[in-house]
Scaffold this active site. Structure first.
Site, PDB file in Angstrom:
ATOM      1  N   ASP A 115     -91.895  -4.256  14.780  1.00  0.00           N
ATOM      2  CA  ASP A 115     -91.102  -3.068  14.942  1.00  0.00           C
ATOM      3  C   ASP A 115     -90.305  -3.004  16.369  1.00  0.00           C
ATOM      4  O   ASP A 115     -90.128  -2.020  16.667  1.00  0.00           O
ATOM      5  CB  ASP A 115     -92.035  -1.731  14.907  1.00  0.00           C
ATOM      6  N   LYS A 134     -85.745  -5.634  15.371  1.00  0.00           N
ATOM      7  CA  LYS A 134     -85.096  -6.757  14.767  1.00  0.00           C
ATOM      8  C   LYS A 134     -83.851  -6.424  13.836  1.00  0.00           C
ATOM      9  O   LYS A 134     -82.891  -7.310  14.026  1.00  0.00           O
ATOM     10  CB  LYS A 134     -86.119  -7.479  13.978  1.00  0.00           C
ATOM     11  N   GLY A 174     -89.841  -3.579   7.804  1.00  0.00           N
ATOM     12  CA  GLY A 174     -88.861  -2.440   7.630  1.00  0.00           C
ATOM     13  C   GLY A 174     -87.795  -2.523   8.546  1.00  0.00           C
ATOM     14  O   GLY A 174     -88.230  -2.247   9.871  1.00  0.00           O
ATOM     15  N   HIS A 175     -86.551  -3.020   8.266  1.00  0.00           N
ATOM     16  CA  HIS A 175     -85.697  -3.237   9.329  1.00  0.00           C
ATOM     17  C   HIS A 175     -84.614  -2.186   9.354  1.00  0.00           C
ATOM     18  O   HIS A 175     -84.111  -2.140   8.338  1.00  0.00           O
ATOM     19  CB  HIS A 175     -85.201  -4.706   9.319  1.00  0.00           C
ATOM     20  N   GLN A 229     -92.211  -9.187  11.289  1.00  0.00           N
ATOM     21  CA  GLN A 229     -93.482  -8.630  12.202  1.00  0.00           C
ATOM     22  C   GLN A 229     -93.247  -9.217  13.634  1.00  0.00           C
ATOM     23  O   GLN A 229     -92.198  -9.192  13.954  1.00  0.00           O
ATOM     24  CB  GLN A 229     -94.514  -9.174  11.522  1.00  0.00           C
TER      25      GLN A 229
HETATM   26  P1  IMP Z   1     -99.925  -6.354   5.779  1.00  0.00           P
HETATM   27  O1  IMP Z   1     -98.961  -7.379   6.407  1.00  0.00           O
HETATM   28  O2  IMP Z   1     -99.361  -5.288   4.988  1.00  0.00           O
HETATM   29  O3  IMP Z   1    -100.954  -7.325   5.210  1.00  0.00           O
HETATM   30  O4  IMP Z   1    -100.581  -5.708   7.035  1.00  0.00           O
HETATM   31  C1  IMP Z   1    -101.281  -6.398   8.166  1.00  0.00           C
HETATM   32  C2  IMP Z   1    -101.008  -5.905   9.776  1.00  0.00           C
HETATM   33  O5  IMP Z   1     -99.728  -6.193   9.747  1.00  0.00           O
HETATM   34  C3  IMP Z   1    -101.081  -4.377   9.708  1.00  0.00           C
HETATM   35  O6  IMP Z   1    -101.675  -3.806  10.923  1.00  0.00           O
HETATM   36  C4  IMP Z   1     -99.785  -3.856   9.555  1.00  0.00           C
HETATM   37  O7  IMP Z   1     -99.693  -2.542  10.087  1.00  0.00           O
HETATM   38  C5  IMP Z   1     -99.158  -4.956  10.417  1.00  0.00           C
HETATM   39  N1  IMP Z   1     -97.630  -4.994   9.722  1.00  0.00           N
HETATM   40  C6  IMP Z   1     -97.004  -5.604   8.831  1.00  0.00           C
HETATM   41  N2  IMP Z   1     -95.773  -5.366   8.624  1.00  0.00           N
HETATM   42  C7  IMP Z   1     -95.303  -5.121   9.987  1.00  0.00           C
HETATM   43  C8  IMP Z   1     -94.131  -4.773  10.496  1.00  0.00           C
HETATM   44  O8  IMP Z   1     -93.067  -4.851   9.722  1.00  0.00           O
HETATM   45  N3  IMP Z   1     -94.241  -4.070  11.568  1.00  0.00           N
HETATM   46  C9  IMP Z   1     -95.371  -3.800  12.121  1.00  0.00           C
HETATM   47  N4  IMP Z   1     -96.556  -4.013  11.623  1.00  0.00           N
HETATM   48  C10 IMP Z   1     -96.628  -4.697  10.652  1.00  0.00           C
END
Ligand code: IMP
Length: 427
Positions: free
Chosen positions: A13, A16, A40-41, A224
């Site tokens: 977040d 990007k 989510g961009h 991420q």
């Molecule tokens: P997952 O990727 O949905 O398996 O989540 C694993 C961890 O990564 C969790 O703490 C999510 O909140 C975090 N996470 C996954 N994608 C994002 C992102 O795009 N931004 C921030 N945190 C993320």
């Protein structure tokens, strides 16, 4: 420089979408190498706000080829909705989208499993996005994943689904979940996907490799952030893929020698969503004020993000693990809305960010002078050159650069495309 990798240098977040959109105007091809619709961009194009989850943030420029690489996990239902929404906004109207045949597919049962596990974990849950990302990568590592190319051959797809039905349905039963993987239903679903997906499919590795060899400007977009990396992040509170620049090579199928530069994106402060260590987290009114000022709610799940001061030890760690050649600092205008600003240069106990001890790290916070002036935010938002930035903002950027040893390449002073100060050439 013709191949630039851009990655998140915190917990995701970092902005990007905005940065890649700004850089994509100069690129011929934009490729994503990992993750799925957990990302989510957000792009702001004129008065429109667009959130992409799978399509690379280069989609707003007609003629820029957008590529989804082999290292990604793709939920076709979400992908389809996203393409439709982008086309309604006048984007992706030509042949500008390509998908790797080797990317893995997220089926509904991956999503259901993700949600079920989060519910079962109770207090120890990761706080995933529940989008099926973990179960899809887990199946990939277990060698029973379903790749995009498997969708094209019904007999092969049936065999792959049958391979999954045993363990998946056993888990649903064991955990008291009501869902089941129904092979025939999934086959029918996939037949529908293939109709619109087939024209987009390609050998993405060769496509990107040829673009690089042909001297095209290639922008590679991470998802991420460094501290969510499966190997080097705050394990187990991480995502299930590689978020570091090194993953660009395996996720796309190119060699490390093809990469000319790596820019890391950091907010002027820090945020985290989901569970796990976050040393500079601010509880109470200051944290709430930062969340409000920065509109810090997840672009994918809408969850409120935890907010805190800029964590330089974590940023230094991200700079080393990524081999950063430039830093992009976003949301500097947001920081200026705060009544006071602090920064963390070190932890009292010398903890290393990638270790379990990070949970207990005690950040040494230092108040940064010159901030807290209400007109600062406006002056920052209006700045278009480094010289236009007020002195406290420039001093703050100097601290970041000195502490990380990485030059500042770009500063974002607001969500608009024009609110970007370039200090280095991307290509
Ligand atoms: P997952 O990727 O949905 O398996 O989540 C694993 C961890 O990564 C969790 O703490 C999510 O909140 C975090 N996470 C996954 N994608 C994002 C992102 O795009 N931004 C921030 N945190 C993320």
């Amino acid at each position: 420089m013709s191949t630039l990798v851009v990655v998140g240098a915190q917990w995701g977040d970092e902005g990007k979408g905005k940065v890649v959109d700004a850089l994509a105007s100069r690129a011929d091809l934009v490729a994503r190498f990992a993750g799925g619709n957990n990302a989510g961009h957000t792009l702001v194009v004129g008065s429109k706000k667009i959130v992409t989850h799978l399509v690379p943030s280069g989609c707003a420029y007609p003629g820029t080829l957008c590529v989804l690489g082999a290292g990604m996990v793709i939920d076709p239902e979400v992908f389809r909705q996203e393409i439709t929404a982008l086309q309604k906004s006048g984007m992706l109207l030509g042949s500008e989208l390509r998908v790797s045949l080797d990317a893995h597919v997220i089926f509904p049962f991956h999503r259901w499993l993700d949600g079920l596990r989060e519910d079962q974990h109770g207090a120890t849950k990761i706080g995933t996005t529940r989008r099926g990302i973990g179960p899809a990568y887990e199946a990939k590592a277990a060698r029973r994943g379903i790749r995009v190319r498997d969708l094209l051959i019904p007999e092969r797809l049936r065999a792959r689904l049958e391979l999954n039905a045993g363990p998946v349905n056993a888990e649903f039963e064991r955990c008291g979940g009501e869902d089941r993987l129904d092979v025939d239903a999934e086959l029918a679903r996939a037949t529908g996907w293939v109709v619109w997906l087939r024209p987009l499919l390609c050998d993405a590795g060769s496509l990107v490799d040829e673009a690089i060899r042909g001297g095209k400007r290639v922008l590679i977009e991470g998802a991420q952030g460094a501290l969510l990396d499966l190997d080097h992040g705050t394990y187990p509170f991480v995502t299930s893929s590689t978020t570091l620049a090194g993953g660009a090579c395996s996720g796309l199928g190119i060699g490390p020698t093809a990469i000319d530069g790596v820019w890391g994106i950091t907010k002027a402060y820090a945020t985290r969503v989901g569970a796990g260590p976050f040393p500079t987290r601010l509880d109470g009114p200051l944290g709430d004020a930062l969340r409000r000022a920065g509109d810090e709610f997840g672009a994918t799940t809408g969850r409120p993000r935890d907010c805190g001061w800029l964590d330089l030890p974590a940023l230094r760690y991200a700079a080393r693990r990524n081999g950063l050649t430039g830093l992009c600092v976003t949301k500097l205008d947001v920081l200026a809305k705060m009544p006071e600003v602090s920064i963390c240069r070190s932890y009292a106990d010398g903890v290393t960010p990638g270790t379990d001890e990070l949970e207990l790290a005690l950040p040494i916070l230092e108040r940064v002078s010159g901030w807290g002036d209400p007109i600062l935010a406006q002056r920052i938002a209006e700045a278009r050159r480094l010289e236009d930035l007020p002195a406290p903002a420039r001093a703050y950027l100097d601290i970041i650069s000195e502490e990380t040893g990485v030059p500042i390449a770009l500063v974002s002073v607001g969500p608009g495309r024009d609110q970007t100060i370039f200090l280095s050439e991307a290509f």
